[in-house]
Design a protein around this motif. Structure first.
Motif, PDB file in Angstrom:
ATOM      1  N   ARG A  15       0.838  -1.198   0.000  1.00 42.16           N
ATOM      2  CA  ARG A  15       0.000   0.000   0.000  1.00 42.16           C
ATOM      3  C   ARG A  15       0.881   1.259   0.000  1.00 42.16           C
ATOM      4  NH1 ARG A  15      -2.675  -1.203   4.272  1.00 42.16           N
ATOM      5  NH2 ARG A  15      -4.281  -2.346   3.199  1.00 42.16           N
ATOM      6  N   THR A  16       1.894   1.275   0.850  1.00 39.92           N
ATOM      7  CA  THR A  16       2.795   2.426   0.918  1.00 39.92           C
ATOM      8  C   THR A  16       3.562   2.600  -0.389  1.00 39.92           C
ATOM      9  OG1 THR A  16       3.035   2.120   3.301  1.00 39.92           O
ATOM     10  CG2 THR A  16       4.731   3.431   2.206  1.00 39.92           C
ATOM     11  N   GLY A  19       1.274   3.982  -3.031  1.00 36.69           N
ATOM     12  CA  GLY A  19       0.992   5.397  -2.757  1.00 36.69           C
ATOM     13  C   GLY A  19       2.154   6.295  -3.120  1.00 36.69           C
ATOM     14  N   VAL A  23       2.113   9.062  -6.079  1.00 38.14           N
ATOM     15  CA  VAL A  23       2.349  10.487  -5.827  1.00 38.14           C
ATOM     16  C   VAL A  23       3.518  10.994  -6.682  1.00 38.14           C
ATOM     17  CG1 VAL A  23       3.114  12.152  -4.076  1.00 38.14           C
ATOM     18  CG2 VAL A  23       1.308  10.514  -3.540  1.00 38.14           C
ATOM     19  N   ASN A 173      -2.582   4.623  -9.187  1.00 39.49           N
ATOM     20  CA  ASN A 173      -1.802   4.001  -8.106  1.00 39.49           C
ATOM     21  C   ASN A 173      -2.199   4.541  -6.740  1.00 39.49           C
ATOM     22  OD1 ASN A 173      -0.311   1.957  -9.173  1.00 39.49           O
ATOM     23  ND2 ASN A 173       1.570   3.116  -9.383  1.00 39.49           N
ATOM     24  N   ILE A 174      -2.524   5.818  -6.649  1.00 42.98           N
ATOM     25  CA  ILE A 174      -2.963   6.383  -5.366  1.00 42.98           C
ATOM     26  C   ILE A 174      -4.280   5.727  -4.941  1.00 42.98           C
ATOM     27  CG2 ILE A 174      -3.797   8.481  -4.237  1.00 42.98           C
ATOM     28  CD1 ILE A 174      -1.692  10.008  -5.986  1.00 42.98           C
ATOM     29  N   ALA A 177      -3.582   2.330  -3.776  1.00 38.70           N
ATOM     30  CA  ALA A 177      -2.961   2.320  -2.444  1.00 38.70           C
ATOM     31  C   ALA A 177      -4.029   2.405  -1.355  1.00 38.70           C
ATOM     32  CB  ALA A 177      -1.986   3.491  -2.310  1.00 38.70           C
ATOM     33  N   PHE A 178      -5.043   3.257  -1.565  1.00 38.10           N
ATOM     34  CA  PHE A 178      -6.088   3.387  -0.561  1.00 38.10           C
ATOM     35  C   PHE A 178      -7.020   2.186  -0.516  1.00 38.10           C
ATOM     36  CE2 PHE A 178      -5.055   7.954  -0.791  1.00 38.10           C
ATOM     37  CZ  PHE A 178      -4.882   8.179   0.567  1.00 38.10           C
TER      38      PHE A 178
END
Length: 188
Positions: A15-16, A19, A23, A173-174, A177-178
């Protein structure tokens, strides 16, 4: 209080990573579209730094690594010098180098697209979808020829497409990630 399992740790790491990658892609994509020339100069500087670093590595291999023959050593040192000189020349005028790289990229991609179209036509006999192969080949050859006729303009369009793609992929991708690991998992 719940204990963190290996699966939770792995999911958090993924997930990180998604993210952060999202970004970064979003930021670079926006920079490409908002400040295309300045961003291209930064990319050119990164390539110049790479050339100098690679040159130092090649020269170091030629000088310090034992067990290499004479020609191998000379070749590595010469290659290292070429890379270092190219990097220094690039740094001496980043704006002009940026323009040269854009021209080179436009010509290289144009040639690749023409060749790709010709290859697609040459494999028609083994293609399961001949009409799509012909369509692809025609589009690829036409796009390649247009790019060869105006490689700088083509490089600008490719740069815009890169910026747009980075923004779209960054947003995706963001979102990933969430939402990663949230479907089908229950916490008790």
């Amino acid at each position: 209080m719940t204990a963190t399992t290996g699966t939770d740790t792995a999911a958090n790491a993924i997930r990180t990573s998604l993210g952060i990658a999202g970004v970064l892609a979003l930021i670079v994509g926006v920079l490409v579209l908002v400040w295309p020339s300045k961003t291209a100069i930064v990319v050119t500087a990164i390539i110049a730094v790479y050339a100098i670093a690679a040159g130092l590595v090649y020269a170091g291999l030629g000088i310090f690594v034992r067990g290499k023959g004479g020609w191998s050593r000379v070749g590595h040192v010469v290659l290292g010098i070429v890379f270092i000189v190219a990097g220094v020349i690039a740094f001496s005028n980043l704006s002009q180098t940026k323009d040269w790289l854009a021209l080179f990229l436009g010509i290289a991609v144009g040639i690749m697209w023409v060749v790709e179209g010709i290859v697609a036509l040459s494999t028609l006999s083994t293609s399961s979808s001949k009409s799509w192969s012909v369509f692809f080949a025609i589009i690829s050859i036409i796009a390649g020829i247009l790019l060869l006729l105006s490689p700088l303009w083509g490089a600008v369009v490719l740069w815009w497409l890169l910026g747009i793609s980075l923004i779209v992929l960054g947003i995706i991708n963001i979102v990933r990630a969430f939402s990663f690991g949230s479907f089908g998992t229950r916490r008790g």
